[in-house]
Design a protein around this motif. Structure first.
Motif, PDB file in Angstrom:
ATOM      1  N   MET A 590       0.799  -1.216   0.000  1.00 19.61           N
ATOM      2  CA  MET A 590       0.000   0.000   0.000  1.00 19.61           C
ATOM      3  C   MET A 590       0.839   1.277   0.000  1.00 19.61           C
ATOM      4  N   LEU A 591       1.277   1.714   1.180  1.00 16.76           N
ATOM      5  CA  LEU A 591       1.885   3.044   1.275  1.00 16.76           C
ATOM      6  C   LEU A 591       3.085   3.081   2.204  1.00 16.76           C
ATOM      7  N   TYR A 592       4.058   3.908   1.839  1.00 19.22           N
ATOM      8  CA  TYR A 592       5.029   4.416   2.795  1.00 19.22           C
ATOM      9  C   TYR A 592       4.395   5.649   3.422  1.00 19.22           C
ATOM     10  N   ARG A 593       4.387   5.722   4.734  1.00 20.24           N
ATOM     11  CA  ARG A 593       3.764   6.874   5.402  1.00 20.24           C
ATOM     12  C   ARG A 593       4.782   7.622   6.247  1.00 20.24           C
ATOM     13  N   GLN A 594       4.716   8.929   6.189  1.00 23.16           N
ATOM     14  CA  GLN A 594       5.582   9.737   7.031  1.00 23.16           C
ATOM     15  C   GLN A 594       5.113   9.682   8.481  1.00 23.16           C
ATOM     16  N   SER A 595       6.065   9.730   9.392  1.00 30.06           N
ATOM     17  CA  SER A 595       5.735   9.877  10.804  1.00 30.06           C
ATOM     18  C   SER A 595       5.470  11.346  11.078  1.00 30.06           C
ATOM     19  N   LEU A 596       4.378  11.627  11.761  1.00 27.98           N
ATOM     20  CA  LEU A 596       3.974  12.994  12.096  1.00 27.98           C
ATOM     21  C   LEU A 596       3.851  13.063  13.613  1.00 27.98           C
ATOM     22  N   LEU A 597       4.800  13.697  14.240  1.00 30.99           N
ATOM     23  CA  LEU A 597       4.933  13.587  15.689  1.00 30.99           C
ATOM     24  C   LEU A 597       5.006  14.954  16.358  1.00 30.99           C
ATOM     25  N   PHE A 598       4.286  15.059  17.472  1.00 28.40           N
ATOM     26  CA  PHE A 598       4.362  16.234  18.341  1.00 28.40           C
ATOM     27  C   PHE A 598       4.922  15.792  19.688  1.00 28.40           C
ATOM     28  N   ILE A 599       5.839  16.581  20.243  1.00 27.21           N
ATOM     29  CA  ILE A 599       6.449  16.285  21.536  1.00 27.21           C
ATOM     30  C   ILE A 599       6.436  17.540  22.384  1.00 27.21           C
ATOM     31  N   ASP A 600       6.106  17.380  23.644  1.00 25.86           N
ATOM     32  CA  ASP A 600       6.060  18.504  24.572  1.00 25.86           C
ATOM     33  C   ASP A 600       7.417  19.221  24.610  1.00 25.86           C
ATOM     34  N   ASN A 601       7.370  20.559  24.662  1.00 24.82           N
ATOM     35  CA  ASN A 601       8.591  21.362  24.648  1.00 24.82           C
ATOM     36  C   ASN A 601       9.495  21.119  25.844  1.00 24.82           C
ATOM     37  N   ARG A 602       8.940  20.587  26.920  1.00 26.60           N
ATOM     38  CA  ARG A 602       9.799  20.366  28.080  1.00 26.60           C
ATOM     39  C   ARG A 602      10.768  19.206  27.877  1.00 26.60           C
ATOM     40  N   ILE A 603      10.474  18.349  26.880  1.00 28.30           N
ATOM     41  CA  ILE A 603      11.404  17.280  26.510  1.00 28.30           C
ATOM     42  C   ILE A 603      12.474  17.896  25.606  1.00 28.30           C
ATOM     43  N   LYS A 604      13.717  17.894  26.064  1.00 28.37           N
ATOM     44  CA  LYS A 604      14.794  18.559  25.339  1.00 28.37           C
ATOM     45  C   LYS A 604      15.686  17.562  24.602  1.00 28.37           C
ATOM     46  N   ASN A 605      16.463  18.110  23.662  1.00 31.80           N
ATOM     47  CA  ASN A 605      17.455  17.369  22.876  1.00 31.80           C
ATOM     48  C   ASN A 605      16.808  16.395  21.900  1.00 31.80           C
ATOM     49  N   VAL A 606      15.656  16.768  21.351  1.00 33.80           N
ATOM     50  CA  VAL A 606      14.980  15.964  20.334  1.00 33.80           C
ATOM     51  C   VAL A 606      15.331  16.564  18.973  1.00 33.80           C
ATOM     52  N   HIS A 607      15.878  15.755  18.064  1.00 36.44           N
ATOM     53  CA  HIS A 607      16.189  16.286  16.738  1.00 36.44           C
ATOM     54  C   HIS A 607      16.183  15.175  15.701  1.00 36.44           C
ATOM     55  N   LEU A 608      16.121  15.564  14.431  1.00 40.59           N
ATOM     56  CA  LEU A 608      16.055  14.628  13.317  1.00 40.59           C
ATOM     57  C   LEU A 608      17.436  14.052  13.008  1.00 40.59           C
ATOM     58  N   THR A 609      17.431  12.783  12.556  1.00 41.89           N
ATOM     59  CA  THR A 609      18.653  12.095  12.128  1.00 41.89           C
ATOM     60  C   THR A 609      18.344  11.317  10.854  1.00 41.89           C
ATOM     61  N   ARG A 610      19.327  10.584  10.368  1.00 39.67           N
ATOM     62  CA  ARG A 610      19.102   9.747   9.188  1.00 39.67           C
ATOM     63  C   ARG A 610      18.058   8.678   9.449  1.00 39.67           C
ATOM     64  N   SER A 611      17.904   8.264  10.694  1.00 40.94           N
ATOM     65  CA  SER A 611      16.945   7.217  11.048  1.00 40.94           C
ATOM     66  C   SER A 611      15.550   7.761  11.314  1.00 40.94           C
ATOM     67  N   GLY A 612      15.411   9.060  11.366  1.00 39.84           N
ATOM     68  CA  GLY A 612      14.156   9.700  11.747  1.00 39.84           C
ATOM     69  C   GLY A 612      14.430  10.651  12.883  1.00 39.84           C
ATOM     70  N   LEU A 613      14.280  10.157  14.135  1.00 37.50           N
ATOM     71  CA  LEU A 613      14.649  10.928  15.311  1.00 37.50           C
ATOM     72  C   LEU A 613      15.897  10.332  15.950  1.00 37.50           C
ATOM     73  N   ASN A 614      16.489  11.075  16.880  1.00 38.97           N
ATOM     74  CA  ASN A 614      17.703  10.594  17.543  1.00 38.97           C
ATOM     75  C   ASN A 614      17.410   9.585  18.644  1.00 38.97           C
ATOM     76  N   TYR A 615      16.135   9.272  18.859  1.00 39.37           N
ATOM     77  CA  TYR A 615      15.748   8.181  19.752  1.00 39.37           C
ATOM     78  C   TYR A 615      14.599   7.440  19.101  1.00 39.37           C
ATOM     79  N   LEU A 616      14.753   6.133  18.915  1.00 38.60           N
ATOM     80  CA  LEU A 616      13.725   5.283  18.309  1.00 38.60           C
ATOM     81  C   LEU A 616      13.211   4.332  19.369  1.00 38.60           C
TER      82      LEU A 616
END
Length: 634
Positions: A590-616
């Motif tokens: 069927m489909l490849y789907r993008q991940s669409l994610l919201f995270i509370d601002n109080r959670i720090k050090n969240v950023h994009l990487t080649r895998s998606g996010l820096n924590y899977l």
């Protein structure tokens, strides 16, 4: 009148000079005391501010010595250098990294870094089983991957292997054995030591046919043994070269022999919450969890490495998506995976966006959705055993329209079973087009026509083309997709009966092969082993070829690719396998789907990487995120 300077005057001058000298000396002494006090104050302040760094350094020293390294006296930041390794060597290399917690340590350099607080999420479903080997869904693996650790894990940005429970490894020249040195000082959360015996036990337990672990046995079929050299050295012995031999070995986890050997295989198969590991988190009790109990992870006080950043990780099991969204808006959840329509609405909410951060990305492990066409039911072939029917079903589903309308452009049609960036994808293959005219001709060739001129397709016996499609009962977007498929099929005379089902029941139908068609998804990867889904050997024993698909030519290609270690020679084999699957359509990919994610601002050090996010969350890896002390609320 004569003005004389007499003895009395001399005494007064001497006395005055003495007073002045005493005052000067006092001032000098006070100034010295002031400077000393300021120096002490600066030292105390510096020592106070450096406490976290000193604690980290002591932790690194302990870890370094455990790896057999030595401490080189130096005044710079490169004081910790393993014997024989240059201080200028990059942290990452093809053999892994020196520091398993490098991203945590980088985060700890931030002025606001702190441990504490809870990380609160919603699973979106009810989890039925947590016992390792017995569970078979991503929800259980998310829990397990915080509790159970592997020998190594992939860095989310560089994709290099980083040692975790191992400190070093070496493969033989023929690729048939891989020697791992285990980290010393590691214990399970009950305090029992983790040694080579626990890896040997894990392998023997998995390979015991009385243990319900067909998926793991399928994965380990190329592995001859795991041998103990001594308490902290093991060797993985392979029967023949295998393209994922290192990944298989490095991703292996120990099973506590002390804990699990008390069960017979039958007793073990009946457990649902027997879960213990070496990781940074643990269950409240290693055996008492039951479905419906709180899904709550506590920091493991006996953890060998850098403590997890959160005191607890708490998972709700609210199945209704609208309720989950309300919880996130109310600040009851720290993260929310949005549907496309929700994502567009939420980024337009100015008040909400002041307190949350948003991300959209194709995840390395995002995978694809599919509809599986069951080819054998109760030992008898179904209408989907004819590949012309399967091809027609694919061409009757307008996936481009789904990606555009249902997913708001945050998706695209999948051409096959490999990840969105995988080199396994044959470059000349494009997704099947939406082509009802061609599909009707294929169905006519297979014996399905509108024989009664009533708009319904029937077979040669006059039986209408009717089937049930199973899908998750708590997925609104999935239901919209099914409705769109139903509408498309109805236009050509095929009757689709909707069958919304809870996950535990879906799992039972998968294991018994009791369904017509089912829509689900597979996670992806850098290079995917499709053996478990499409090889005919995986039809029996509750394995994952649950649609009973068999193609001997594909079996040979899968076997050939799996034993080809040279990537340049292996990829053309995967491409040939891709061509067969494209032709046979055991799934409608069927489909490849993008991940669409919201995270509370109080959670720090969240950023994009080649895998998606820096924590899977569905990978074993240390958590680099944290909540500053001032923002903690639990």
């Amino acid at each position: 009148m004569e003005n004389r300077f007499g003895l009395k005057d001399l005494l007064l001058v001497v006395l005055l000079a003495g007073v002045i000298l005493i005052v000067l000396l006092a001032m000098f002494q006070y100034d010295r005391q002031w400077q000393t006090m300021k120096s002490i104050e600066r030292t105390v302040s510096r020592q106070s501010s450096d406490t976290a760094e000193q604690t980290r350094t002591l932790s690194e020293i302990r870890d370094l010595l455990a790896r057999g390294g030595s401490i080189t006296p130096t005044t710079g930041p490169s004081a910790l250098v393993p014997t024989g390794i240059s201080s200028t060597q990059p942290v990452f290399s093809s053999g892994g990294a020196l520091d398993p917690f490098i991203h945590q340590h980088e985060a700890m350099k931030s002025a606001d870094y702190a441990r504490g607080d809870w990380y609160v999420l919603n699973m979106g479903t009810r989890v039925s089983k947590l016992t390792p080997l017995l569970s078979s869904d991503v929800y259980a693996s998310i829990i397990q991957n915080r509790i159970i650790e592997t020998l190594a894990y992939r860095d989310p940005d560089t994709l290099a292997w980083i040692p975790l429970l191992a400190t070093d490894w070496k493969a033989s020249d023929d690729g048939l054995s891989i020697h791992f040195t285990l980290r010393q000082g590691v214990t399970f959360s009950d305090g029992s030591p983790c040694t080579a015996d626990d890896y040997v036990f894990a392998f023997q337990w998995i390979m015991n046919p009385d243990v319900d672990a067909p998926r793991q046995r399928g994965g380990y079929e190329r592995l001859k043994s795991i041998d103990k050299v001594n308490d902290y050295e093991i060797v993985f012995q392979f029967k023949e070269p295998f393209f994922q031999s290192f990944e298989l070995a490095a991703s292996s986890s120990p099973l506590s022999k002390q804990f699990y050997s008390k069960f017979t295989p039958k007793q073990f198969n009946e457990t649902v919450g027997a879960l213990i590991g070496t990781g940074p988190y643990r269950l409240k009790d290693a055996e008492s969890w039951r479905p419906g109990s709180q899904l709550e992870l506590f920091r493991n006080e006996r953890y060998w490495g850098e403590p997890g950043p959160f005191n607890r990780i708490f998972y709700h099991e609210v199945e209704e998506d609208s309720a989950s969204l309300t919880m996130f808006r109310n600040g009851e959840l720290d993260a929310f995976g949005a549907l496309p329509e929700q994502y567009q609405a939420l980024i337009g909410d100015a008040d909400l966006m002041k307190r949350v951060q948003n991300f959209k990305y194709y995840s390395r492990d995002g995978g694809y959705s599919y509809i599986a066409w069951n080819q054998s039911r109760v030992g008898k072939p179904t209408r989907f055993a004819d590949k012309r029917v399967r091809q027609a079903m694919t061409m009757l589903i307008d996936r481009e329209r789904m990606a555009r309308d249902l997913y708001r452009g945050f998706a695209k049609p999948a051409p096959g079973p490999f990840g969105v960036i995988s080199p396994q994808n044959a470059p000349d293959i494009k997704p099947w087009p939406y082509d009802p005219k061609r599909a009707l001709q294929l169905l006519a060739d297979a014996g399905y026509r509108d024989r009664n001129e009533d708009g319904l397709l029937v077979d040669g016996k006059g039986e209408p083309f009717r089937f049930k499609l199973i899908y998750s009962s708590k997925n609104p977007l999935g239901e919209q997709m099914v409705l769109q498929v139903k509408d498309s099929l109805a236009r050509v005379g095929i009757i689709l009966e909707q069958d919304p089902t809870d996950w535990p029941i879906m799992l039972k139908k998968i294991n018994t092969r009791d369904f017509d068609a089912m829509t689900l998804g597979w996670s992806g990867g850098i290079e995917t082993d499709i053996h478990q889904m499409f090889h005919s050997s995986q039809i029996a024993d509750n394995a994952d070829n649950f649609m009973s698909y068999s193609n001997p030519e594909l079996d040979k290609l899968i076997d050939q690719a799996r034993r080809t270690v040279d990537e340049a020679k292996r990829m053309p084999v995967w491409h040939n396998a891709h061509h067969i699957l494209h032709e046979d359509q055991p799934y409608t990919f069927m489909l490849y789907r993008q991940s669409l994610l919201f995270i509370d601002n109080r959670i720090k050090n969240v950023h994009l990487t080649r895998s998606g996010l820096n924590y899977l969350s569905d990978d074993v890896m240390p958590i680099p995120w944290y909540v500053p002390k001032a923002l903690q609320k639990h």
